[in-house]
Design an enzyme around this catalytic site. Structure first.
Site, PDB file in Angstrom:
ATOM      1  N   ARG F  98       1.900  48.390 -19.967  1.00  0.00           N
ATOM      2  CA  ARG F  98       1.576  48.953 -21.285  1.00  0.00           C
ATOM      3  C   ARG F  98       0.797  47.964 -22.151  1.00  0.00           C
ATOM      4  NH1 ARG F  98       0.475  53.158 -21.683  1.00  0.00           N
ATOM      5  NH2 ARG F  98      -1.299  52.407 -22.849  1.00  0.00           N
ATOM      6  N   LYS F 133     -14.788  43.779 -40.338  1.00  0.00           N
ATOM      7  CA  LYS F 133     -13.806  44.869 -40.425  1.00  0.00           C
ATOM      8  C   LYS F 133     -13.125  45.068 -39.071  1.00  0.00           C
ATOM      9  CE  LYS F 133     -16.243  47.067 -44.260  1.00  0.00           C
ATOM     10  NZ  LYS F 133     -16.872  48.258 -44.840  1.00  0.00           N
ATOM     11  N   LYS F 165     -22.587  38.126 -52.396  1.00  0.00           N
ATOM     12  CA  LYS F 165     -22.543  39.513 -52.848  1.00  0.00           C
ATOM     13  C   LYS F 165     -22.595  39.583 -54.373  1.00  0.00           C
ATOM     14  CE  LYS F 165     -20.017  40.996 -48.774  1.00  0.00           C
ATOM     15  NZ  LYS F 165     -18.916  41.779 -48.232  1.00  0.00           N
ATOM     16  N   GLU F 195     -26.954  39.776 -50.792  1.00  0.00           N
ATOM     17  CA  GLU F 195     -26.906  41.236 -50.845  1.00  0.00           C
ATOM     18  C   GLU F 195     -27.859  41.751 -51.919  1.00  0.00           C
ATOM     19  OE1 GLU F 195     -22.900  43.026 -50.758  1.00  0.00           O
ATOM     20  OE2 GLU F 195     -23.593  44.302 -52.403  1.00  0.00           O
ATOM     21  N   ASP F 216     -27.743  46.886 -48.870  1.00  0.00           N
ATOM     22  CA  ASP F 216     -26.452  47.569 -48.735  1.00  0.00           C
ATOM     23  C   ASP F 216     -26.506  48.962 -49.342  1.00  0.00           C
ATOM     24  OD1 ASP F 216     -23.776  47.685 -47.897  1.00  0.00           O
ATOM     25  OD2 ASP F 216     -23.113  47.326 -49.955  1.00  0.00           O
TER      26      ASP F 216
END
Lengths: 277, 277, 277, 277, 277, 277
Positions: F98, F133, F165, F195, F216
């Site tokens: 598993r 992410k 950013k 950014e 972005d």
């Protein structure tokens, strides 16, 4: 052995510090299957120490790397001398290079400096010992390097030896009380060393039952007198202001041990390199 | 922060190394409830670094110890100057003393030496940077000490910067191929530095797209010529054989960065002490 | 202190062993916000030890639990006596209960048994000491329990005391050679203890420079003769076959120390319980 | 297996506790290259348990040590019987000796005591099981020793079995509510055991849907009546006040399980030794 | 609680992975003393889960950050809804942002998907349960997210539940032998679940004493017949090929539990963000 | 390599999570000496990734298990295709099953989804890159899976790349000041990405010295205009709202990189299984 596990953990952290998630340069530029030979070599003369640490670095990066030392810890070498032969994947040799050298350059530096102190007191009967002024996290390796240089070790930490200093004497209410307290509390296989800064304290320390006297920062003449007064009733250690200019004179006072902080806290790194072949 | 956790773990190991199962001397001689004041003080002039490490040592031994620095990292101090005021249980101050000093004496040594290099190149525009020749396990602290001394940091490890050396060039099949491979493999926020040991390689490195050139062990005159040929098309770093006698001349060649290994591998410890009051 | 970190880690593992991913019964049956008072109490008389371990168990489960001991380590208590008052979330008290009791029942058992040996030799001058026959992982706690019972500690491990046994003597080429080797290798704050199994060896051990003699498994009459022959020139420790029937006779031989393995390897658990109120 | 990793970590800590930075006696007295043969042998009869732990101790000290058991866990042995043959570097055998014996003497003690309980209930159908009253950190080993002695294990912790005691019943608002809450919250592969201290509660526990009844500290006659009333509708476990004098009578009441705390919390160590040959 | 320590360790590793030796951008661009307010907000509707993990992330980066949730795990929220209010040093909020969101987006995704399955079987009596098909290292958090979504948990691992599959049956020599072996070896608080893939096996499993039957990948009509044959003599769980289209029909067969792997292995992340204010 | 140690630790925790103190079913039902062969096979088509993790799982459970992959990371496979051949003790294969599948199903899912994005932009020159992410604790494996799928990696964390950013710009007092601060603080091998959310900012970012522009959440037409204005003076990356429908159009704008969060946060698991043979 416990020391092996400790070394393995120390090397693991040292490699993580340098490699992080990976060596971006070698991964990019070197084919994964490229093998190479290399040598660790000295760029200046010295005394070897730290082989086990260097070997562990290469082993952890890749156990398949062949690590073949030509000398042993404690051996002397000349400038340009080849210390270790290496063979294995080129990427792995380069990933290990800097960390292995960082261990070796420091430890050879310590062994080399220690050897100079040992030679300076040759024939006097005095033994050069280290202190607890070591690099945080590297004490066992640095103490082994002192041994490789021909020195001996003092206690390893606050847990395996009793050394009563002025602060302890004041807090315990006098030298006699401090020694008595130490005798009552510590286990019966530990000796008791007492710091003595004035001739006047020698007799009191002996009367209190001290096994070892530490003469700290005492003028040479006073040290000689202290040794005379002790007359073999205890061991005598000298410390403070010891350097290559003063060490021989201190040794000739008849002290048993001379402890030297700079062996471990200020030995310059020895110049070593790794060369691919 | 990750750095905080790393420091905490480093200090934990350093304390274990010194304390083991306990400080037999202080446990025997000092009453458990005895409080004391103490100071960390300098025995020679220098630049302060490592306050956070020293504070963490005292905090781990006993969070109730008051640790009040009189200066900040990067400040200069005179011989005899008081650096930190301390107050807490006497046993705990003494248990922490040696480990805290072992950190501070090394890090102040690095900051103090760095400051001398920085002052030596003042006015030239050259920046003094460190290398990866650091003590295994202490890199982050030693790099912070370099900053405290006025230097800047080079990459932190093999993972956050690309530096193509001769070995990489040979293995990749030439300088151009090595730079191309690095460009294709590394992420797009990393620059590419290439080691150049001969004037003849300067143009090839620029043509290959190198962002930074590392002039390694080059005579000063040749370095000056290399800087002239680069003409601002890339950054230029000098390394190899840098010491306090040579660094100013190197700086005057017009290089952007001078990397100095001995900042971290051979700075002698600064003489510091803790005194109970 | 290093010991604090060690205890915290030991307790962490003990709790993990019992709680795993969680206490399924209490999570199901008890409201999360239910508070309770409880007491740790003795079901038979004894000597208290292990309070710090029990407190750490409750602290790790929930730092908000109030843990108020009514006695201190080393105090005696009667059957039915209340040892500690507790207050906090009911779920957390129950989650900590078994682990805390598992520490306390064992350590009180050791302290209680030690007290009986100490009382059996009262007035003889002999000191009851422990051995290295401790539960793996619990040595520091068990040695503290021996102290709580009125005994003293022997060395803490193989690293902080020299004890030369038959195997060492044979391998070193004789008793004298073994002591000499130990003197040359170990640091100068460690004494040297030598195991002696026959009267004939007493003089040789003293001549070799032993600081302490260990009379192992010797008949009482022989022990008395050995003590007489030593005549104060070294400390004397007895071991082997010591129990509550024999210990007083051994003590009367004049030995300085009697080491008793069963203090730590065979003390039965004391019967304790936690009751919610 | 996870258990292997857990054992390896447990042994690592046990060795660190005994070896610290190294065995000063053997390092001094024994040549590094001296090989030896040795045997682990019993000084009293018993049941073997803990071989895997002892083997792991020798393996961690030096993987080159040959460890050849002559029996298996669960086998009985006589006084003087040889349990394990060993061969390897003498220093390493001596470094491992005490830690290996500390594991074995305790685990054999548990297996031997368990065997006596198992034999005492032979023929009754009752199964001897252990409790959570184990040494902190050693639960898995001690539960394996119980199996070696012929007993069976109860739940391993608070996470893999539901046992509703008085405290839970009161907090949940009654027995029925407690069982219902447990059923709703725990996953569907866990049974529910309920503590019953009075005959009057038997029927309620069954009605609430308990799978197992724990008769705690009940007189034998009452226990027999409880078993009669249950009539096979649930499993029945007895606990409290169980000793070698009472266990057979309890077993004859017809209970399915008898849990015995002293198997793990008060079994005296078995006397074992290592002899060099 | 053990779970707290586990979460703390998990978060520590997640932060190390993202922060390494430090956030180079924020350290450069943001003043160390700049404070800020921020909010975690949803960009799409869903069910909240993972608050404890997110809070632990901010706490570890800086315990001084205020973390004030507006909802609780299990609550539903709309697109644009504010979930948590935050205040603290701007550098620390940004250092924690990505790691906190990485936990939350995944766990809210699981809770949201679980809620859809739970709603799909509303009124049928069937319970939605999870599986062991979870993200390595995150099982406890993902199982908590399933509970937040309204589902229940299956066993937590291989250690707290017995599930006999075809491989076990073959190896044990038949279904009856496998159940008997499980009964003899596992402790008496564990039920036994047996996988059944054909109607013909239902009666045999019941006769062998299975407590729970797992109908794996069975057509719906067959499942209904299996439930009828079981007739309440055991619990019944369905698994295999369950999705939002089929789950209601399966539930209407009368099974007690439906286990759904995709709750944890394939739930898409929910879109969340952190905004400085 | 550091990565190897990291993987080993990650797998160790994943196995502990599933195995705890042991697999109760297999231990009960399978003879300890039963050997078996098995295969990992695909139930749907995809791209392979994660072999090293799966191999490490089996190796840790039992190094004697033979693990023979038929494909390499990055290879495609069909439904029903056999991926890995296995042989070893049946208990150990089932204990590892598993956990190994939990790694593989997730990593193959990521590689397979990445491949679809890469194919969607084929011929445009745009490179598909990942983001931060990722699943907490699995970043290195998930980034390797992206490479297996044909994508490239963005920075690995906050420590090896500078991305300025809006929050940074505001806090630093404008874009120019932010870039300048980053240049002064970060080491000289890191590029600076800024950014840009409006066309108006493009010129300012270039003037400030940005090496890379991150567009972005910009409409496609605006992106194309931004690329035109940059005119090769910096690299350009697009992010925000990228899915399989939009990615080709974005690529055709001429951006150099397209970063896609869902590669790692929302790729559904691929359906894989282990079958005993």
């Amino acid at each position: 052995m416990a020391g092996d596990r400790w070394l393995s953990e120390l090397v693991r952290r040292a490699l993580e510090e340098d490699l992080g998630p990976g060596d971006v340069t070698s991964t990019a530029c070197l084919p994964a299957d490229l093998s190479a030979r290399a040598r660790l070599e000295a760029r200046e003369p010295g005394v070897l120490a730290g082989l086990a640490a260097a070997e562990e670095v290469f082993r952890q990066v890749n156990p398949a790397i062949a690590f073949r030392p030509r000398l042993r810890d404690g051996d002397t070498f000349a400038a340009g001398e080849r210390l270790v032969d290496l063979a294995g994947p080129a990427r792995d040799l380069l990933a290990a290079e800097r960390t292995a050298l960082n261990f070796l350059q420091r430890l050879c530096g310590i062994a080399t400096l220690t050897r100079r102190y040992v030679e300076a007191v040759a024939g006097t009967g005095a033994v050069i010992v280290d202190t607890r002024k070591t690099t945080p996290g590297l004490r066992l390796l640095e103490k082994a390097a002192v041994r490789a240089g021909g020195g001996q070790n003092h206690r390893f930490g606050l847990y395996d030896g009793i050394l009563i200093k002025d602060n302890h004497i004041v807090a315990a209410g006098g030298l006699r009380a401090a020694v008595k307290a130490a005798r009552a509390s510590a286990h019966h296989l530990l000796k008791i060393e007492v710091e003595v800064t004035r001739l006047a304290d020698v007799e009191e320390a002996l009367a209190a039952g001290a096994d070892v006297l530490l003469l700290d920062n005492m003028p040479v003449a006073e040290m000689a007198e202290a040794v005379r007064r002790v007359g073999g009733r205890a061991l005598v250690e000298a410390s403070g202001g010891v350097n290559l200019e003063t060490v021989a004179a201190i040794a000739r006072c008849g002290v048993n041990f001379i402890s030297v902080g700079r062996l471990t806290h200020s030995a310059p790194a020895l110049d070593l390199s790794m060369e691919l072949e």
